[in-house]
Design a protein around this motif. Structure first.
Motif, PDB file in Angstrom:
ATOM      1  N   ASP A   6      21.232  26.916  31.163  1.00  0.00           N
ATOM      2  CA  ASP A   6      22.063  26.766  32.224  1.00  0.00           C
ATOM      3  C   ASP A   6      23.619  26.821  32.023  1.00  0.00           C
ATOM      4  OD1 ASP A   6      19.945  25.505  33.635  1.00  0.00           O
ATOM      5  OD2 ASP A   6      20.548  23.512  33.623  1.00  0.00           O
TER       6      ASP A   6
ATOM      7  N   ILE B  31      23.556  30.879  32.395  1.00  0.00           N
ATOM      8  CA  ILE B  31      23.374  31.253  33.556  1.00  0.00           C
ATOM      9  C   ILE B  31      24.878  31.033  34.515  1.00  0.00           C
ATOM     10  CG2 ILE B  31      22.498  30.630  35.903  1.00  0.00           C
ATOM     11  CD1 ILE B  31      19.883  30.122  34.446  1.00  0.00           C
TER      12      ILE B  31
ATOM     13  N   GLU C 139      16.653  26.879  43.136  1.00  0.00           N
ATOM     14  CA  GLU C 139      18.011  27.222  43.705  1.00  0.00           C
ATOM     15  C   GLU C 139      17.878  27.443  45.331  1.00  0.00           C
ATOM     16  OE1 GLU C 139      21.001  27.310  42.019  1.00  0.00           O
ATOM     17  OE2 GLU C 139      20.152  26.935  40.304  1.00  0.00           O
TER      18      GLU C 139
ATOM     19  N   ARG D  64      20.859  34.616  41.096  1.00  0.00           N
ATOM     20  CA  ARG D  64      21.953  33.496  40.258  1.00  0.00           C
ATOM     21  C   ARG D  64      23.176  34.080  39.895  1.00  0.00           C
ATOM     22  NH1 ARG D  64      16.912  32.159  40.426  1.00  0.00           N
ATOM     23  NH2 ARG D  64      16.270  29.986  40.012  1.00  0.00           N
TER      24      ARG D  64
END
Lengths: 309, 508
Positions: free
Chosen positions: B79, B82, B109, B163
């Motif tokens: 995470d 990202i 997401e 993302r």
């Protein structure tokens, strides 16, 4: 003609009652399968819940207490399953089997030590869960069809729709389905796959608990040894027959409920061997498993070789 | 502003990472400039993957620090990576097969309406927009189960872009692609960089490094061996840095002198595990003294063809003639006795039992024969002597034959398989992906061995998804596409581009 109508409605009502525990288990099993957990321990969870529900209702004199205790028993058994499979790394199938066998012995032990009974326990002080009369259906033609069931029967309809939305319209649903199909993809997307598995297992425990109390506090107010009678397994088959989807499981449960209800009906109407008739739901399970097998075979059916040359 | 001082997207200083028994990264320094295509090359086990896992938050370094866009950061989970704008496309795709491209891209997401339900229309629209912006041709509504490898890969890239990744790590992205698909990928990479993204490209294919990258970092044994602008280096220099010694990129061999036909395959049809036709009526021959190659992108029926020849899969139609006899009904053991050896593509599952000792693996096909066993009782003395002989002959680097096969390196594991299969001097050796997961140094040795078998008058059928391998080792090459041979070629008379077209099923 009027006789036939009544007969139809009562058969329909019988189907709804018969399918309720199967669907409750089936929904739980479908959610578990979607997250990649093969949960065959639902039978044991239901049996524990059925007994604890009766016992709590007997001691407290309150149906609600019985219900809550039964559901808690289902959840606790689910936690046991989760600890065995996820924390201790036991094979899921073996953990499920262990729980099913354990539940049989556990409920029998408590039956004998708490109530000094063998085989079954029934007492006027066990408070059952009352049916619900739907006010706005009163004195309409639908009253006979839809009114006067116990809460779990209605819950099944509600769950079929709710779970459909959860499955296909929420992040939770896609997360659960991704976890079952490709855990790496799910982890990549920041989904905690272990949490998803726990969630579906606990959820299935809640539903198995409700299914258990449905057997011992809603349909009747008594406990008999092994009263889950394979419904935990039939629910598993129903979920598989319904492609592990909410609506599919609902439909498949209805099919099993119909088999059950017709069995009960045949017992009264024809002079068939009642023992043979009681076998119908189980024989139906085998038939459905064969159908599932054929369906899968059909799916991977060998593409015929084109011999035209 | 000093123009020469380029902004760094990633700066890694003094990273050390050990696993029990191995130091995977030894004080590694690694920098990537903003907006460049940076190739990271090295053999298996050189430490590239470990370094990338550290950047992507999968592993934590023991020592050293990582800076992203000039700031020192702690990347303690995926995470976090990202959030820093780092995206990774793994070698094995992480896609949900029954989900559509958009569902995979948005997973976790997904945009939601005010009522909390997913807004699938918006997701599809967003995905289409990003795909268009970067020239990634993906239909958002296509299920991954129906998508080609190229589309799956583009979906993975879109996942990172969705993302908001600015730094993309591509792990061996060309391993599963045809040359044409590779060209398409390179176009995508260039357009990503044009849009301001930074790309780290992990590979061991040096030709691709030269073609696509701006700079290149070479790793070996957990250490950085060199960093260079791609323009200022050569394939030869990179190969030497990777291996640590002089490498012969070309296999040395004489012209083949084929004699009698050993294997004759006539109109062979084979189904795959899902029941689909995988091999569609192929015909070919292999003669003594020649290496016949089968080229093609993975998954075009090679696996099923080899399994059918080895006796591991039923054939649906056709004949397999081995030295004139139909062996179609023979068990794998009977086929071995006839002189057919099989080096399987999946070394750790089919080729070896990695939990067993080396000696157990070495005698797996011969333990029941004298002198290894007599009257149904195995003779440990003879077995150990036999195993030790093989260990020496085939140069298996291990402290002894009693250690677990799984504890060996990929190259040495492969030697165990090769030793077992060749120990009985088979008339025909089927070698399927014999160098997969093996490092360059050992690849060379395996290639030499294959040529040696041929020169001793035996036949070899070589199946490989590595085009360079088939082209340099085989004497004759059939290109397989969707279960059929597109063309048979003389590898010395055909170029890469033409082969690429054949591999994509396009006839010349």
């Amino acid at each position: 003609m009027e006789w036939l109508e009544v007969f139809d409605i009562s058969l329909f009502r019988s189907v709804l009652r018969s399918m309720t525990p199967i669907a409750l288990i089936g929904f739980g099993a479908a959610m578990c399968s979607a997250s990649g957990v093969l949960n065959i321990g639902l039978e044991g969870k239901m049996l524990n819940a059925a007994f604890i529900g009766v016992a709590a209702s007997y001691y407290s004199g309150s149906a609600l207490t019985g219900f809550i205790a039964g559901v808690s028993a289902g959840v606790l058994t689910a936690i046991l399953f989760g600890v065995l499979s996820f924390n201790l790394g036991a094979d899921e199938v073996l953990a499920g089997l262990a729980i099913n066998i354990f539940a049989i012995a556990f409920t029998r032990y408590l039956l004998e030590t708490l109530f000094d009974r063998r085989g079954f326990f029934s007492d006027p002080s066990i408070q059952g869960i009352d049916p619900i009369e739907i006010e706005f259906l009163k004195d309409t033609r639908f009253e006979l069809i839809f009114s006067g069931f116990t809460p779990s029967v209605y819950l099944v309809f509600f769950l079929a729709i709710l779970l459909y939305f959860v499955y296909y319209k929420t992040r939770l649903g896609t997360a659960i389905r991704a976890t079952g199909e490709n855990p790496e993809a799910a982890e990549d997307a920041g989904i905690n796959t272990l949490r998803m598995k726990w969630l579906t297992v606990i959820f299935s425990g809640v539903l198995a608990g409700i299914g258990g109390t449905f057997l011992s506090l809603e349909n009747m107010t008594l406990f008999t040894e092994g009263m889950s009678a394979g419904k935990g397994y039939i629910g598993l088959v129903a979920s598989s027959f319904g492609f592990n989807t909410p609506l599919g499981t609902f439909g498949a449960s209805g099919f099993f409920g119909l088999g059950d209800a017709i069995g009960i009906r045949l017992q009264g109407v024809y002079e068939l061997d009642s023992r043979l008739v009681l076998m119908i739901p189980y024989a139906l399970t085998v038939v459905v498993l064969i159908l599932i097998g054929v369906r899968q075979r059909y799916r991977v059916r060998r593409v015929p070789i084109d011999i035209s040359e | 502003m000093n123009k020469k001082q380029k902004e760094l997207a990633i700066e890694v200083k003094g990273i050390t990472k050990s696993y029990p028994g191995v130091v995977a990264n030894k004080s590694v320094d690694f920098t990537v400039n903003k907006g460049e295509i940076h190739a990271l090359v090295g053999e298996n086990g050189a430490g590239k993957s470990t370094l990338m896992k550290i950047l992507y938050g999968i592993e934590q370094p023991d020592e050293g620090e990582v800076s992203v866009n000039g700031n020192v950061v702690q990347i303690n989970k995926v995470d976090a990576a990202i959030k820093l704008g780092i995206g990774m496309v793994h070698q094995e795709f992480h896609l949900v097969p029954s989900f559509t491209a958009a569902e995979n891209i948005g997973l976790g997401e997904e945009p939601r309406n005010s009522n909390g339900l997913i807004n699938w229309d918006k997701l599809n629209k967003d995905v289409s927009e990003i795909a268009e912006k970067y020239g990634l041709d993906v239909d958002p509504n296509l299920r991954m189960i129906d998508a080609s490898v190229g589309v799956q890969q583009r979906t993975e890239i879109l996942k990172t872009l969705y993302r908001n990744a600015d730094i993309l790590i591509l792990d061996e992205p060309t391993a599963v692609l045809t040359p044409q698909e590779t060209d398409e990928l390179f176009q995508v990479i260039r357009s990503l960089v044009d849009e301001g993204k930074t790309v780290i490209f992990i590979t061991h294919k040096l030709r691709e490094v030269m073609e696509i990258s701006d700079r290149v970092t070479v790793m070996r044994d957990g250490e950085v061996q060199g960093v260079s602008e791609t323009k200022k280096t050569s394939v030869k220099e990179l190969a030497n840095l990777m291996v640590g010694r002089e490498v012969f990129l070309q296999v040395k061999k004489e012209k083949s002198k084929p004699t009698d036909v050993v294997l004759e395959v006539k109109d062979l049809w084979v189904h795959d595990a899902r029941g689909l036709v995988a091999v569609k009526g192929v015909n070919f021959e292999v003669a003594k003294g020649e290496i016949v190659g089968i080229a093609g992108v993975d998954g075009n029926g090679q696996t099923e063809l080899v399994e059918a020849l080895a006796g591991l899969r039923d054939t649906s139609r056709g004949e397999i003639l081995f030295e004139g006899k139909n062996i179609e009904k023979n068990s794998p053991r009977q086929r071995r006795r006839e002189g057919l050896a099989h080096i399987p593509e999946d070394r750790s599952n089919t080729g070896l039992n990695v939990r067993l000792a080396i000696w157990e693996n070495l005698i797996g096909t011969s333990y029941f024969r004298s002198p290894l066993s007599r009257g149904g009782i195995v003779s440990m003395k003879n077995i150990l002597r036999h195993s030790n002989e093989l260990r020496e002959t085939f140069d298996i680097r291990s402290p002894g034959v009693t250690i677990r096969a799984g504890s060996l390196s990929g190259g040495n594991q492969q030697k165990v398989v090769v030793a077992r299969e060749l120990s009985e001097e088979p008339a025909l050796t089927i070698a399927s992906q014999p160098t997969r997961g093996v490092d360059i140094g050992n690849i060379e040795a395996i290639h030499e061995q294959i040529v040696e078998i041929r020169d001793s008058g035996k036949a070899v059928l070589l199946i490989s998804a590595e085009l360079d391998e088939v082209m340099s080792v085989a004497d004759r090459v059939g290109v397989i596409y969707e279960g059929e041979f597109v063309e048979w070629v003389d590898p010395s008379k055909v170029n890469q581009e033409q082969m690429g077209l054949y591999m994509a099923g396009i006839k010349g």
